[in-house]
Design an enzyme around this catalytic site. Structure first.
Site, PDB file in Angstrom:
ATOM      1  N   TRP A 130       0.866  -1.198   0.000  1.00 43.73           N
ATOM      2  CA  TRP A 130       0.000   0.000   0.000  1.00 43.73           C
ATOM      3  C   TRP A 130       0.901   1.246   0.000  1.00 43.73           C
ATOM      4  CZ3 TRP A 130      -1.986   2.541   4.993  1.00 43.73           C
ATOM      5  CH2 TRP A 130      -2.880   3.554   4.696  1.00 43.73           C
ATOM      6  N   ASP A 211      -1.367  -6.421   9.051  1.00 41.52           N
ATOM      7  CA  ASP A 211      -2.296  -5.367   8.634  1.00 41.52           C
ATOM      8  C   ASP A 211      -3.583  -6.047   8.160  1.00 41.52           C
ATOM      9  OD1 ASP A 211      -3.637  -3.184   7.765  1.00 41.52           O
ATOM     10  OD2 ASP A 211      -2.044  -2.386   6.502  1.00 41.52           O
ATOM     11  N   LYS A 246     -13.455  -0.163   5.485  1.00 43.48           N
ATOM     12  CA  LYS A 246     -14.039  -0.891   4.358  1.00 43.48           C
ATOM     13  C   LYS A 246     -15.179  -1.799   4.823  1.00 43.48           C
ATOM     14  CE  LYS A 246     -10.379   0.736   2.190  1.00 43.48           C
ATOM     15  NZ  LYS A 246      -9.330   1.154   2.966  1.00 43.48           N
TER      16      LYS A 246
HETATM   17  C1  LMR Z   1      -6.489   2.627  -0.595  1.00 45.10           C
HETATM   18  O1  LMR Z   1      -5.514   1.871  -0.583  1.00 45.10           O
HETATM   19  O2  LMR Z   1      -6.896   3.167  -1.622  1.00 45.10           O
HETATM   20  C2  LMR Z   1      -7.226   2.883   0.689  1.00 45.10           C
HETATM   21  O3  LMR Z   1      -6.660   2.177   1.729  1.00 45.10           O
HETATM   22  C3  LMR Z   1      -7.422   4.323   0.971  1.00 45.10           C
HETATM   23  C4  LMR Z   1      -6.174   5.019   1.396  1.00 45.10           C
HETATM   24  O4  LMR Z   1      -6.194   5.652   2.453  1.00 45.10           O
HETATM   25  O5  LMR Z   1      -5.171   4.975   0.677  1.00 45.10           O
END
Ligand code: LMR
Length: 398
Positions: A130, A211, A246
């Protein structure tokens, strides 16, 4: 003071949403940020949340502060959700949970806590991960390193390379693992692969930080926690960051939790005393609304069942959109095989679309996708799927 200062770059994900909102193209589609949209393209408030909020409004008698760690009933609800109500971890009091502002808050608080007691630790994230993970842990003071995770050729986990790297990680370090619905790839470890990763964690002694942002989006609320149950049964120290953005649709309420699992009740109490000092100097105590709504649902059998049904609907709609995208591209004669998208889990697909294609789609079709090719399938609807398939097919043929 700002005259000499360069502007900071836009956020890779939320910056895209800002640009999307400014776009006047009536056909625009946001497949960037991980926010669920229903078949009508709306991000709904779940019905169970509406019911819980109604109850909360009628019964809430104060807006006084929550404790630094949040309401103990919320913490118990989170633990039952991530470990299962019968878990030994809960019975033995080996875990403590603080209510955090979203999953991001949980990661940051956990990061600061770890940094305080392991100042030389490195933090390892999957490659890719992420977009915000590295920033969160770097801001907590960590040197962040990558371990191999995704194999673009097979569209699966590069498991041998991952294991080889995990075997070499120092016992002083921390390894961040996505429990399910890996963000951004949508590719998860199998149960056997989790066993292997857990064996290495036990043998090497590095600290796992799990996570858990998409519980319920993979196979189901209970099925998705299998890795957490395995770690809990191993009797080791680890961390879990939960997000309710989510699965409860509580995006703007910033609702999450950090759970610290230790090897005894006494250690858990010590951990709690320190985590409270970290929370106190960051945001003092958590925002209550989302957590209290989630707590009502987790404590009420009927509402909990309704919630699980709503999560199942979300999960199935996203799965249907995976298939619609793959079928739609094949029907348009696209040579590339996208069938792997059907096997991926959660909101995202690491589509394999190049940065050139992603940029072309944005500039020419107002379709917003995160650089690197991550698609949020929950942004696809029966109304925009043909437009998106036509546009991707055209972009690929160019
Ligand atoms: C994402 O990966 O798009 C979500 O978890 C929102 C974010 O805060 O990035």
């Amino acid at each position: 003071m700002w005259k000499e200062i360069e502007p900071a770059p836009a956020d890779a994900i939320l910056g895209l949403t800002e640009a999307f909102k400014k776009d006047n193209n009536p056909k625009k589609v946001n497949l960037g940020v991980g926010v669920y949209e229903d078949g009508q393209g709306k991000t709904p408030v779940l019905k169970c949340i509406k019911a819980a909020e109604k109850r909360l409004l009628e019964t809430q008698t104060t807006k006084g502060y929550l404790p630094i760690s949040g309401d103990p009933e919320y913490s118990l609800g989170v633990q039952e959700l991530i470990f299962g109500a019968e878990s030994d971890v809960i019975r033995e009091g080996r875990a403590v949970t603080v209510h955090s502002p979203g999953g991001t808050g949980a990661l940051r608080v956990g990061g600061e806590l770890l940094k305080k007691f392991k100042p030389n630790a490195k933090l390892w994230v999957s490659s890719p991960t992420w977009a915000n993970h590295k920033g969160i842990f770097a801001a907590a003071g960590f040197a962040v390193e990558d371990y191999p995770y995704y194999c673009p050729e097979t569209h699966g986990v590069a498991f041998d390379a991952m294991v080889a790297c995990l075997e070499k990680i120092s016992p002083d370090d921390v390894v961040l693992l996505h429990v399910c619905c890996h963000n951004p790839t949508g590719v998860d470890l199998s149960a056997t692969q989790w066993d292997r990763v857990l064996d290495i964690a036990v043998k090497k002694g590095w600290i796992p930080f799990l996570d858990f942002a998409y519980q319920g989006f993979g196979e189901g609320v209970e099925a998705d926690r299998i890795a957490v149950e395995k770690f809990a049964a191993a009797g080791i120290d680890f961390y879990v960051a939960s997000s309710f953005s989510k699965n409860f649709g509580l995006y703007c309420e910033r609702t999450g939790a950090l759970t610290i699992v230790t090897t005894s009740k006494e250690e858990a109490e010590t951990a709690m005393s320190h985590v409270k000092t970290i929370v106190r100097v960051n945001y003092s105590n958590p925002p209550s609304h989302g957590g209290l709504a989630a707590q009502i649902i987790l404590q009420d059998e009927a509402l909990k069942e309704q919630w699980m049904g709503e999560v199942a609907e979300i999960r199935e709609r996203i799965k249907a959109m995976r298939k619609a995208l793959v079928d739609g591209l094949a029907a348009r004669g696209v040579d590339q095989d996208f069938s792997f998208i059907i096997e991926q889990r959660g909101m995202f697909s690491f589509s394999g679309l190049s940065d050139e294609v992603v940029a072309w789609l944005r500039e020419n079709r107002a379709i917003y996708i995160v650089k690197g090719g991550r698609i949020n399938l929950a942004g696809l609807t029966p109304s925009n799927i043909d437009y998106v398939c036509d546009s991707i097919a055209e972009a690929l043929k160019r």
